[in-house]
Design a protein around this motif. Structure first.
Motif, PDB file in Angstrom:
ATOM      1  N   ALA A 232       0.153 -43.843 -25.492  1.00  0.00           N
ATOM      2  CA  ALA A 232       0.124 -45.283 -25.771  1.00  0.00           C
ATOM      3  C   ALA A 232       1.523 -45.862 -25.899  1.00  0.00           C
ATOM      4  O   ALA A 232       1.734 -47.051 -25.650  1.00  0.00           O
ATOM      5  CB  ALA A 232      -0.652 -45.542 -27.060  1.00  0.00           C
ATOM      6  N   GLY A 233       2.478 -45.029 -26.277  1.00  0.00           N
ATOM      7  CA  GLY A 233       3.821 -45.526 -26.553  1.00  0.00           C
ATOM      8  C   GLY A 233       4.514 -46.140 -25.362  1.00  0.00           C
ATOM      9  O   GLY A 233       5.343 -47.045 -25.522  1.00  0.00           O
ATOM     10  N   ASP A 234       4.194 -45.678 -24.143  1.00  0.00           N
ATOM     11  CA  ASP A 234       4.899 -46.209 -22.975  1.00  0.00           C
ATOM     12  C   ASP A 234       4.319 -47.538 -22.492  1.00  0.00           C
ATOM     13  O   ASP A 234       4.881 -48.176 -21.600  1.00  0.00           O
ATOM     14  CB  ASP A 234       4.909 -45.194 -21.830  1.00  0.00           C
ATOM     15  N   ARG A 235       3.234 -47.973 -23.083  1.00  0.00           N
ATOM     16  CA  ARG A 235       2.574 -49.175 -22.569  1.00  0.00           C
ATOM     17  C   ARG A 235       3.165 -50.463 -23.125  1.00  0.00           C
ATOM     18  O   ARG A 235       3.069 -51.508 -22.483  1.00  0.00           O
ATOM     19  CB  ARG A 235       1.068 -49.095 -22.839  1.00  0.00           C
ATOM     20  N   SER A 236       3.776 -50.416 -24.302  1.00  0.00           N
ATOM     21  CA  SER A 236       4.407 -51.618 -24.836  1.00  0.00           C
ATOM     22  C   SER A 236       5.603 -52.067 -23.998  1.00  0.00           C
ATOM     23  O   SER A 236       5.686 -53.236 -23.622  1.00  0.00           O
ATOM     24  CB  SER A 236       4.819 -51.396 -26.296  1.00  0.00           C
ATOM     25  N   PRO A 237       6.558 -51.173 -23.660  1.00  0.00           N
ATOM     26  CA  PRO A 237       7.622 -51.614 -22.755  1.00  0.00           C
ATOM     27  C   PRO A 237       7.100 -52.015 -21.382  1.00  0.00           C
ATOM     28  O   PRO A 237       7.660 -52.898 -20.728  1.00  0.00           O
ATOM     29  CB  PRO A 237       8.570 -50.416 -22.680  1.00  0.00           C
ATOM     30  N   ALA A 238       6.002 -51.386 -20.940  1.00  0.00           N
ATOM     31  CA  ALA A 238       5.414 -51.774 -19.651  1.00  0.00           C
ATOM     32  C   ALA A 238       4.895 -53.204 -19.709  1.00  0.00           C
ATOM     33  O   ALA A 238       5.023 -53.967 -18.733  1.00  0.00           O
ATOM     34  CB  ALA A 238       4.285 -50.815 -19.279  1.00  0.00           C
ATOM     35  N   LEU A 239       4.317 -53.598 -20.860  1.00  0.00           N
ATOM     36  CA  LEU A 239       3.824 -54.969 -21.012  1.00  0.00           C
ATOM     37  C   LEU A 239       4.982 -55.960 -20.917  1.00  0.00           C
ATOM     38  O   LEU A 239       4.909 -56.952 -20.177  1.00  0.00           O
ATOM     39  CB  LEU A 239       3.117 -55.120 -22.357  1.00  0.00           C
ATOM     40  N   VAL A 240       6.045 -55.710 -21.663  1.00  0.00           N
ATOM     41  CA  VAL A 240       7.181 -56.639 -21.688  1.00  0.00           C
ATOM     42  C   VAL A 240       7.833 -56.722 -20.312  1.00  0.00           C
ATOM     43  O   VAL A 240       8.096 -57.814 -19.789  1.00  0.00           O
ATOM     44  CB  VAL A 240       8.204 -56.200 -22.757  1.00  0.00           C
ATOM     45  N   ARG A 241       8.092 -55.580 -19.715  1.00  0.00           N
ATOM     46  CA  ARG A 241       8.753 -55.577 -18.403  1.00  0.00           C
ATOM     47  C   ARG A 241       7.840 -56.162 -17.327  1.00  0.00           C
ATOM     48  O   ARG A 241       8.292 -56.913 -16.452  1.00  0.00           O
ATOM     49  CB  ARG A 241       9.156 -54.142 -18.043  1.00  0.00           C
ATOM     50  N   GLY A 242       6.562 -55.845 -17.384  1.00  0.00           N
ATOM     51  CA  GLY A 242       5.635 -56.358 -16.379  1.00  0.00           C
ATOM     52  C   GLY A 242       5.504 -57.866 -16.427  1.00  0.00           C
ATOM     53  O   GLY A 242       5.452 -58.533 -15.390  1.00  0.00           O
ATOM     54  N   ARG A 243       5.460 -58.442 -17.632  1.00  0.00           N
ATOM     55  CA  ARG A 243       5.357 -59.890 -17.759  1.00  0.00           C
ATOM     56  C   ARG A 243       6.647 -60.582 -17.312  1.00  0.00           C
ATOM     57  O   ARG A 243       6.614 -61.710 -16.836  1.00  0.00           O
ATOM     58  CB  ARG A 243       5.024 -60.258 -19.205  1.00  0.00           C
TER      59      ARG A 243
ATOM     60  N   GLY B 163     -12.964 -52.757 -38.049  1.00  0.00           N
ATOM     61  CA  GLY B 163     -13.706 -51.593 -38.503  1.00  0.00           C
ATOM     62  C   GLY B 163     -14.048 -50.621 -37.395  1.00  0.00           C
ATOM     63  O   GLY B 163     -14.342 -49.450 -37.664  1.00  0.00           O
ATOM     64  N   ALA B 164     -14.021 -51.070 -36.149  1.00  0.00           N
ATOM     65  CA  ALA B 164     -14.328 -50.192 -35.026  1.00  0.00           C
ATOM     66  C   ALA B 164     -13.184 -49.239 -34.700  1.00  0.00           C
ATOM     67  O   ALA B 164     -13.363 -48.262 -33.963  1.00  0.00           O
ATOM     68  CB  ALA B 164     -14.655 -51.032 -33.786  1.00  0.00           C
ATOM     69  N   LEU B 165     -12.002 -49.501 -35.247  1.00  0.00           N
ATOM     70  CA  LEU B 165     -10.837 -48.677 -34.940  1.00  0.00           C
ATOM     71  C   LEU B 165     -10.870 -47.384 -35.746  1.00  0.00           C
ATOM     72  O   LEU B 165     -11.212 -47.384 -36.927  1.00  0.00           O
ATOM     73  CB  LEU B 165      -9.548 -49.440 -35.237  1.00  0.00           C
ATOM     74  N   PRO B 166     -10.500 -46.261 -35.141  1.00  0.00           N
ATOM     75  CA  PRO B 166     -10.496 -44.988 -35.877  1.00  0.00           C
ATOM     76  C   PRO B 166      -9.347 -44.926 -36.880  1.00  0.00           C
ATOM     77  O   PRO B 166      -8.313 -45.580 -36.709  1.00  0.00           O
ATOM     78  CB  PRO B 166     -10.308 -43.961 -34.759  1.00  0.00           C
ATOM     79  N   ARG B 167      -9.528 -44.140 -37.915  1.00  0.00           N
ATOM     80  CA  ARG B 167      -8.472 -43.958 -38.905  1.00  0.00           C
ATOM     81  C   ARG B 167      -7.361 -43.051 -38.379  1.00  0.00           C
ATOM     82  O   ARG B 167      -6.205 -43.146 -38.794  1.00  0.00           O
ATOM     83  CB  ARG B 167      -9.050 -43.358 -40.197  1.00  0.00           C
ATOM     84  N   GLU B 168      -7.703 -42.140 -37.476  1.00  0.00           N
ATOM     85  CA  GLU B 168      -6.724 -41.211 -36.924  1.00  0.00           C
ATOM     86  C   GLU B 168      -6.915 -41.110 -35.421  1.00  0.00           C
ATOM     87  O   GLU B 168      -8.009 -41.319 -34.894  1.00  0.00           O
ATOM     88  CB  GLU B 168      -6.882 -39.822 -37.553  1.00  0.00           C
ATOM     89  N   LEU B 169      -5.827 -40.762 -34.727  1.00  0.00           N
ATOM     90  CA  LEU B 169      -5.857 -40.564 -33.284  1.00  0.00           C
ATOM     91  C   LEU B 169      -5.185 -39.239 -32.948  1.00  0.00           C
ATOM     92  O   LEU B 169      -4.253 -38.821 -33.652  1.00  0.00           O
ATOM     93  CB  LEU B 169      -5.107 -41.690 -32.565  1.00  0.00           C
ATOM     94  N   PRO B 170      -5.619 -38.583 -31.889  1.00  0.00           N
ATOM     95  CA  PRO B 170      -4.906 -37.384 -31.445  1.00  0.00           C
ATOM     96  C   PRO B 170      -3.453 -37.710 -31.100  1.00  0.00           C
ATOM     97  O   PRO B 170      -3.151 -38.802 -30.592  1.00  0.00           O
ATOM     98  CB  PRO B 170      -5.685 -36.959 -30.197  1.00  0.00           C
ATOM     99  N   GLY B 171      -2.568 -36.791 -31.367  1.00  0.00           N
ATOM    100  CA  GLY B 171      -1.150 -37.019 -31.102  1.00  0.00           C
ATOM    101  C   GLY B 171      -0.884 -37.364 -29.654  1.00  0.00           C
ATOM    102  O   GLY B 171      -0.050 -38.222 -29.344  1.00  0.00           O
ATOM    103  N   GLY B 172      -1.600 -36.708 -28.737  1.00  0.00           N
ATOM    104  CA  GLY B 172      -1.388 -36.974 -27.320  1.00  0.00           C
ATOM    105  C   GLY B 172      -1.731 -38.400 -26.940  1.00  0.00           C
ATOM    106  O   GLY B 172      -1.053 -39.023 -26.118  1.00  0.00           O
ATOM    107  N   THR B 173      -2.779 -38.946 -27.556  1.00  0.00           N
ATOM    108  CA  THR B 173      -3.168 -40.329 -27.287  1.00  0.00           C
ATOM    109  C   THR B 173      -2.077 -41.293 -27.753  1.00  0.00           C
ATOM    110  O   THR B 173      -1.726 -42.241 -27.050  1.00  0.00           O
ATOM    111  CB  THR B 173      -4.495 -40.656 -27.988  1.00  0.00           C
TER     112      THR B 173
END
Length: 305
Positions: free
Chosen positions: A200-211, A186-196
């Motif tokens: 955020a999109g580049d952090r998922s590949p960073a997680l996989v590659r970093g691990r 419930g703490a999560l917003p229903r919408e996010l700014p497009g820039g956010t």
């Protein structure tokens, strides 16, 4: 007829792996069940260890029983009468380490073994992911290690193992208070700014590659995930102090384990004990006790007769 299983706990999300990446850790729920044809139809539960906090909650509300029902329904079988389950767990309840998912998985695996349903780990993973709405707890429990899970449509899921660099260690801090998954959602917003969303999109590949590589910068980038961490951190007393202490002691970063209240730090293996020692004062400063654990990665759930 009797069967038993061991199911590991899991840490999920791990920052940018929100709702899709999890890792099995070396604490276990041990479940056993037998069929007693002369007994009544209502399951009679015995809850031990960490599960004792559930007290005398009705069997019909218990995920341990729900797992049986899911497996039976998928195989087109009725719930058997005379079910006698007993469960002992080392997994703390409502701390972001997959206690609910472990109960669900344990019961589905027991049902599969007791009744010879022929489901197997992959199908149980799909059933559990569909029931929970996300695969990041059930998948690592059933396959071991770190796992990526993605929906494939029509109740099917795709799972892929994620290699973990030998120098990556996990430090888990488990505070004395619990969180509600519903409240954290419930703490999560229903919408996010497009820039956010774009950032955020580049952090998922960073997680996989970093691990995979142990790269410090990539893992630090991935752990502070923009789509959920900023909105949940305020609900965790001591969060900022614990994360700062972990980083100062040599961790690449720290974040929520699942929806909390536990936090997980990733660190070079040689620095993990120092990170564990450093985060305890952060909890104490918030007036809380916490268990801190250098957590080995676990293998898959185990089934026996």
């Amino acid at each position: 007829m009797r069967a038993h299983v061991r199911v590991p706990c899991s840490t999920s999300n791990i920052g940018a792996g929100f709702d899709c990446v999890g890792m099995a850790l070396d604490r276990w729920l041990v479940a056993e069940a037998r069929l007693d044809a002369g007994a009544g139809a209502e399951p009679r539960l015995v809850r031990l260890g960490a599960l004792a906090v559930l007290g005398d909650a009705p069997a019909g509300d218990d995920l341990l029983v729900r797992g049986f029902a899911l497996a039976c329904a998928d195989a087109g079988r009725a719930m058997p009468p005379g079910l006698r389950p007993e469960d002992t767990s080392e997994i703390p309840v409502a701390r972001g380490l997959g206690s609910s998912a472990a109960a669900l998985v344990a019961r589905a695996l027991l049902d599969d073994a007791l009744l010879g349903l022929g489901l197997g780990a992959a199908r149980v993973a799909e059933l559990g992911a569909t029931e929970e709405g996300h695969p990041d707890n059930v998948a690592p429990m059933l396959f071991g290690g770190a796992v990526l899970g993605l929906p494939a449509g029509d109740g099917r899921w795709t799972f892929a193992p994620l290699p973990l660099h030998a120098d990556v260690a996990a430090v888990v801090a488990i505070p004395e208070f619990h969180t509600s998954t519903k409240a954290m959602r419930g703490a999560l917003p229903r919408e996010l700014p497009g820039g956010t969303a774009v950032r955020a999109g580049d952090r998922s590949p960073a997680l996989v590659r970093g691990r995979t590589t142990g790269d410090r910068a990539l893992q630090a980038h991935a752990l502070d995930y923009l789509l959920h961490v900023p909105f949940r951190r305020a609900l965790i007393p001591g969060y900022d102090a614990v994360v700062a202490a972990a980083t100062a002691a040599g961790a690449w970063g720290a974040t929520l384990s699942g929806a909390g209240s536990s936090l997980i730090a990733l660190a070079p293996r040689g620095r993990a004990p120092a990170v564990a020692d450093a985060v305890r004062p952060g909890w104490r400063a918030a007036g809380l006790a916490a268990e801190v654990w250098v957590a080995p990665v676990a293998t898959a759930a185990q089934v026996g007769g």
